[in-house]
Enzyme design. Structure first.
Site, PDB file in Angstrom:
ATOM      1  N   CYS A  21       0.895  -1.248   0.025  1.00  0.00           N
ATOM      2  CA  CYS A  21      -0.117  -0.067   0.035  1.00  0.00           C
ATOM      3  C   CYS A  21       0.807   1.357  -0.022  1.00  0.00           C
ATOM      4  O   CYS A  21       0.561   2.242  -0.515  1.00  0.00           O
ATOM      5  CB  CYS A  21      -0.895  -0.052   1.088  1.00  0.00           C
ATOM      6  SG  CYS A  21      -1.562  -1.695   1.583  1.00  0.00           S
TER       7      CYS A  21
HETATM    8  C1  BEZ Z   1       1.195  -4.951   1.994  1.00  0.00           C
HETATM    9  O1  BEZ Z   1       0.618  -3.957   1.788  1.00  0.00           O
HETATM   10  O2  BEZ Z   1       2.202  -5.204   1.822  1.00  0.00           O
HETATM   11  C2  BEZ Z   1       0.510  -5.790   3.403  1.00  0.00           C
HETATM   12  C3  BEZ Z   1      -0.739  -5.624   3.434  1.00  0.00           C
HETATM   13  C4  BEZ Z   1      -1.351  -6.376   4.753  1.00  0.00           C
HETATM   14  C5  BEZ Z   1      -0.673  -7.057   5.418  1.00  0.00           C
HETATM   15  C6  BEZ Z   1       0.699  -7.313   5.058  1.00  0.00           C
HETATM   16  C7  BEZ Z   1       1.507  -6.939   4.061  1.00  0.00           C
END
Ligand code: BEZ
Length: 180
Positions: free
Chosen positions: A55
């Site tokens: 994100c």
């Molecule tokens: C990520 O955006 O990489 C992510 C999202 C949720 C949990 C772990 C990683």
């Protein structure tokens, strides 16, 4: 969700208020779904958590970079929503230097639950969070829907592709060509 109206929810946001003295010049401001969606064409994207790697490295900064291209396709606003409180969402937007994309704090998960997108992420110690999805929402009605595959609780992976800004922009452009 295609063709459905987004749920009516009141979001508890924190906004800067210069009339407040001291080191933390912010106050609560309630905003409803109508404030965000009524009379506007928007792109909404929802993700599992502020400050998480995909994100922060791709999805949010890429939406910010492509903001003017979305505008050119008739999009008025881009909203990033997550099951995080207003303090976290504001801190994340600030840390990311985001100015065009607006963050929406769904701290209680009410909007996400009513969208049918709330999933358990207890496997990561996150509790209930949003499955990753995007949507084009016109005057509160979902016109295009971009849900990552494999909707499930405690998913071991974090699919990311269909809700990327690049894909949503491509599909927006294709829909415009088709409508012409
Ligand atoms: C990520 O955006 O990489 C992510 C999202 C949720 C949990 C772990 C990683």
């Amino acid at each position: 969700m295609l063709g459905k109206k987004v749920p009516f929810v009141t979001f508890r946001t924190r906004v800067r208020d210069e009339s407040i003295e001291g080191p933390n010049p912010f106050r609560w401001e309630d905003k409803t779904s109508d404030d965000y969606f009524k009379g506007k064409k928007v792109v909404l994207f929802s993700l599992p958590g502020a400050f998480t790697p995909t994100c922060s490295t791709y999805q949010l900064p890429d939406f910010e970079k492509l903001f003017e291209e979305f505008k050119a396709e008739g999009v008025d606003e881009i909203y990033c929503i997550s099951v995080n409180d207003a303090f976290v969402m504001n801190a994340w937007a600030k840390a990311q230097g985001v100015e065009k994309v607006k963050v929406i704090p769904d701290g209680s998960g009410e909007f996400t639950r009513k969208m049918g997108m709330l999933v358990a992420k207890d496997n990561l110690g996150f509790g209930m969070r949003s499955w990753r999805y995007g949507a084009v929402v016109n005057d509160g009605v979902v016109e295009q829907w971009f849900e990552e595959e494999g909707f499930s609780d405690n998913c071991e992976s974090d699919p990311y592709g269909v809700s990327s800004p690049q894909n949503i922009l491509e599909k927006l452009r294709a829909a415009k060509v088709q409508a012409a």
